[in-house]
Design an enzyme around this catalytic site. Structure first.
Site, PDB file in Angstrom:
ATOM      1  N   SER A  95       0.716  -1.153   0.169  1.00  0.00           N
ATOM      2  CA  SER A  95       0.009   0.181  -0.010  1.00  0.00           C
ATOM      3  C   SER A  95       0.880   1.314   0.054  1.00  0.00           C
ATOM      4  O   SER A  95       0.178   2.354  -0.110  1.00  0.00           O
ATOM      5  CB  SER A  95      -0.897  -0.064   1.095  1.00  0.00           C
ATOM      6  OG  SER A  95      -0.327  -0.098   2.310  1.00  0.00           O
ATOM      7  N   LYS A 150      -6.047   3.887   8.843  1.00  0.00           N
ATOM      8  CA  LYS A 150      -5.296   4.631   8.171  1.00  0.00           C
ATOM      9  C   LYS A 150      -5.756   6.069   8.226  1.00  0.00           C
ATOM     10  O   LYS A 150      -5.120   7.114   8.652  1.00  0.00           O
ATOM     11  CB  LYS A 150      -4.960   4.105   6.788  1.00  0.00           C
ATOM     12  CG  LYS A 150      -4.155   3.024   6.786  1.00  0.00           C
ATOM     13  CD  LYS A 150      -3.938   2.562   5.268  1.00  0.00           C
ATOM     14  CE  LYS A 150      -3.158   1.175   5.150  1.00  0.00           C
ATOM     15  NZ  LYS A 150      -2.927   0.833   3.562  1.00  0.00           N
TER      16      LYS A 150
END
Length: 804
Positions: free
Chosen positions: A680, A723
């Site tokens: 990611s 996140k």
């Protein structure tokens, strides 16, 4: 003769005997305790010490009447009398003659009888002599075999010439019951008396011979065994021959009673009956008897048909779940759905849920709460480190110390057929030469197969279809695919700051206050203090470390209270270091200014979300790519993919196409001691590389996450909620996420979404357009990303950075 006639005409007091009988010519001790008997004895002592003794027909009769006493008895003379302190009398009597009761004379307090004294005939014919000789011979055999009569008695009897006295003495030495002795007393004819004695002696000899055979058989069976074992076997064999009950019979009866109440299925019942018949026939101390007994105990204690009634009230169940846990909406909703369907369909099989999440988020306690909600029994199995298949399926009975598997043991512990069973840490199962326990779980966790689950110890199927199985795991990748396919996966993410705050206020703080003997009114603590503990003293997805910190505060407060501190004690943000020490963790914050070669990414760790700063530096060299920061293989491959993408788009990005041959590139991710991996960070690495190579700074307020392909496509990622929470905590206001993750925004708390600007990207062109500041004229920042290796005093920036 005159004396005998005188005796015949007299009336004597009568004493009824219980369980015994006295022959003429016998000297026998007696203990007299009944009031009537004592009075009869006193009457005899006041006369000529003569009394009639006759046996009771039934020894259990306490107050015998004439019809309860045998007609024939013995006239006796009292030789000695001793009164005992307890009120009883001990006497020594000698039998004089046989008598027959003619009538009873009424007398107050005791029985008195008019008796006929029987004269003995002195037949000395050959037949009587032959009978006498046979009796003596058989009696000698009896004395020799039984070994219960001293040899001196045999010599004494052999010297008796009077046949009547001889017969009565022999009869008195035999081990006979009252029912067997009474006919001998009533046998007036000496011939008849000898015949009856001979018959009884032969019968006793047969019994002794049988006993001897039993002893010989037992001795052969128990050769080289312990003496105790031999004695028990001898007792068993004797009781078997006589038809008496023993402990084994009683134990077998107990098993049969349990079998009747257990309500076993047909196949299991047949197996238990078979093993019970084997157990009944084998010796009690045989080694296999222990195995069979253990098997029967397990089979009869399992809840083959015992179930508990489910609590199907959805509103009440929701209240229980809300009271026990804060948040975790997915799991709560799934349980309520199960209860709703159960109300409509009774045939619904128990779901098999897998709760996946980081440590400390409440997976195990949630399973216990689900059991309380359903009002079912609860059992927990810890599978961490289990590597033996027999732990699940059990051991075969051929092994010493064999036991059923943990599933069957859990059902025994729960005591019902439909408990909630938690298989904890299912992702930490391992395998070795003893088998693969994960393969054994395939049958347990398959609703189509577990209704006939086979345990090696039981050897018959057990129905697990009504059991509600819950499993927990920290990660999914270590669970084999076939096992994962059988479970309904429910992911439990880490808690947000606000969720931790609510959990601390509602559950953890009160729990620790109570555990340390404190009261809530003794301590004042604010929400800001809780938040500082959460942010600066813990770094975790769950709340275990938070609970430990709160426990530490309670210990310090308890110490102050004991020392006489003034109440209430106030805990503030400023005074927190007094109780917990210096701040342990500092979360990264947004960069103070726009920088070239520095991009901000978002990472998902087991402790929740974090922002990730990626730095890129250009150094003159030969095109070497260096990656540092303890990066995993996947993250290194993402960097290489980003590098290839930039090389393929160098002209469009205003970058010298030959940069990879003239300069070395160093990519570093700070906090080098912390392992980092995952795809990611791909677009973040590509953005930092592009910034360093093009001289365009990255906007400080932007953070991004997404996987990159060689053609620049942005692929979706996981852990979006954590996140975004980390970005919000760090002060970032603008987020770039893959377009395919738009659906995941529903999980983000509304108060966080309102404070973030979220843009969706599906290609690196859009990422660079958002993230990079257009290049101005010469800027001091251009010198920050480039580290020269030679004199570049006359060169302010690389030639490939000029606008084309």
């Amino acid at each position: 003769m005159a004396d005998n006639q005188e005796l015949k005409q007299r009336t004597y007091p009568l004493l009824a005997l219980r369980g015994m009988l006295i022959f003429p010519h016998m000297v026998t001790p007696l203990e007299v305790g009944r009031e009537r008997s004592i009075k009869a004895l006193e009457e005899a002592m006041s006369q000529n010490k003569q009394i009639v003794l006759a046996a009771q027909i039934e020894a259990s009769v306490v107050d015998p009447q004439p019809e309860d006493i045998y007609e024939y008895g013995t006239l006796c003379e009292v030789k000695q009398l001793l009164k005992l302190p307890e009120g009883q009398i001990r006497v020594l009597v000698e039998g004089l003659a046989r008598i027959k009761v003619q009538s009873y004379v009424e007398n107050e307090g005791y029985l008195k009888a008019s008796v006929l004294i029987i004269e003995e005939d002195y037949d000395d014919g050959l037949e009587v002599q032959a009978l006498r000789r046979s009796v003596l011979q058989r009696f000698e055999d009896y004395v020799r075999i039984s070994k219960k009569i001293p040899a001196e008695v045999l010599s004494s009897i052999n010297s008796i010439d009077d046949p009547h006295r001889f017969a009565d003495t022999v009869a008195g030495q035999l081990q006979l019951t009252v029912e067997e002795r009474q006919p001998l007393l009533e046998a007036v004819s000496i011939k008849l008396r000898f015949e009856r004695i001979l018959h009884l002696i032969i019968k006793e000899l047969d019994l002794l011979e049988l006993e001897k055979k039993i002893q010989q058989r037992v001795r052969k069976q128990m050769e080289r065994t312990q003496r105790e074992f031999y004695l028990r076997e001898q007792m068993k064999a004797i009781q078997t021959e006589l038809g008496d009950r023993d402990d084994r019979v009683s134990e077998v009866e107990d098993y049969k009673k349990k079998l009747k109440n257990a309500k076993l299925p047909k196949e299991a019942k047949a197996k238990v009956v078979h093993e019970l018949h084997r157990f009944e026939r084998m010796p009690p101390m045989a080694a296999e008897a222990v195995v069979v007994r253990n098997y029967l105990d397990w089979m009869l204690v399992l809840p083959w048909s015992k179930t508990t009634k489910d609590r199907l009230d959805i509103d009440q169940a929701e209240e229980v779940l809300e009271a026990d846990h804060y948040g975790l909406e997915k799991v709560k909703q799934r349980i309520l759905e199960y209860l709703a369907v159960r109300q409509l369909s009774k045939e619904l099989k128990g779901p098999i849920l897998c709760l996946v999440g980081p440590p400390g988020v409440g997976k195990t306690s949630l399973a216990r709460s689900i059991a309380n909600t359903l009002d079912r029994k609860f059992a927990r199995l810890s599978l961490g480190g289990v590597r033996d298949e027999a732990e699940i399926r059990g051991h075969r009975r051929t092994y010493v110390g064999a036991l059923p598997g943990r599933i069957i043991q859990a059902l025994k512990t729960a005591g019902s057929k439909n408990p909630v069973i938690l298989l904890d840490e299912v992702d930490k199962l391992t395998s070795d030469f003893r088998g693969d326990p994960t393969s054994a779980l395939l049958e347990v966790l398959d609703p189509e197969q577990n209704n006939t689950f086979s345990d090696h110890f039981l050897e018959v199927p057990f129905d697990l279809s009504q059991v509600m199985f819950l499993t927990t795991a920290n990660v999914l990748h270590s669970i084999p695919g076939p096992l994962r396919d059988r479970m309904e996966i429910i992911e439990i993410p880490g808690y947000t700051e606000l969720e931790k705050l609510e959990i601390a206020k509602r559950h953890l703080w009160e729990k620790q206050i109570k555990a340390h003997g404190l009261h809530l009114d003794q301590i004042n603590i604010s929400d800001n203090t809780f938040l500082k503990i959460i942010n600066d003293y813990t770094r975790e997805a769950g709340v275990r470390s938070l609970e430990r910190q709160l426990a530490g505060i309670c210990r310090k407060v308890a110490t102050e209270i004991v020392r006489g501190a003034q109440l209430p004690i106030r805990l503030s943000v400023l005074s927190l270091s007094k109780y917990l020490g210096a701040v342990r963790y500092q979360h990264q914050v947004v960069e103070p200014e726009d920088r070239i070669g520095v991009a901000t990414g978002l990472a998902y760790t087991s402790f929740g979300g974090e922002i990730l700063t990626i730095e890129v530096t250009i150094i003159k060299g030969k095109g070497k790519l260096t990656l540092t920061g303890k990066l995993g293989d996947v993250m290194q491959e993402s960097a290489q993919a980003a590098m290839s993408y930039i090389r393929s788009r160098a002209n469009q990005l205003s970058i010298d196409p030959d940069f990879h041959e003239k300069y070395d590139i160093h990519i570093h991710v700070p906090e080098g001691a912390v392992p980092k991996d995952g795809p990611s960070a791909g677009i973040t690495i590509a953005t930092a590389l592009t910034s360093a190579l093009s001289g365009r700074a990255v906007r400080k307020e932007i953070a991004m996450t997404g996987e990159i392909t060689l053609r620049g496509r942005v692929l979706p990622i996981g852990g979006l909620k954590e996140k975004l929470l980390a970005a919000h905590r760090a002060g970032i206001t603008h987020i770039l996420i893959p377009s395919q993750n738009e659906k995941d925004l529903e999980e983000i708390p509304e108060n966080v979404r309102r404070k973030l600007r979220i843009d969706f990207v599906d290609h690196m062109d859009a990422v660079l357009a958002w993230a990079l500041i257009p290049k101005a004229a010469k800027s001091d920042q251009e010198e920050l990303y480039f580290i020269p290796t030679e004199d570049v005093s006359n060169q302010t920036h690389s030639p490939w950075m000029e606008e084309q």
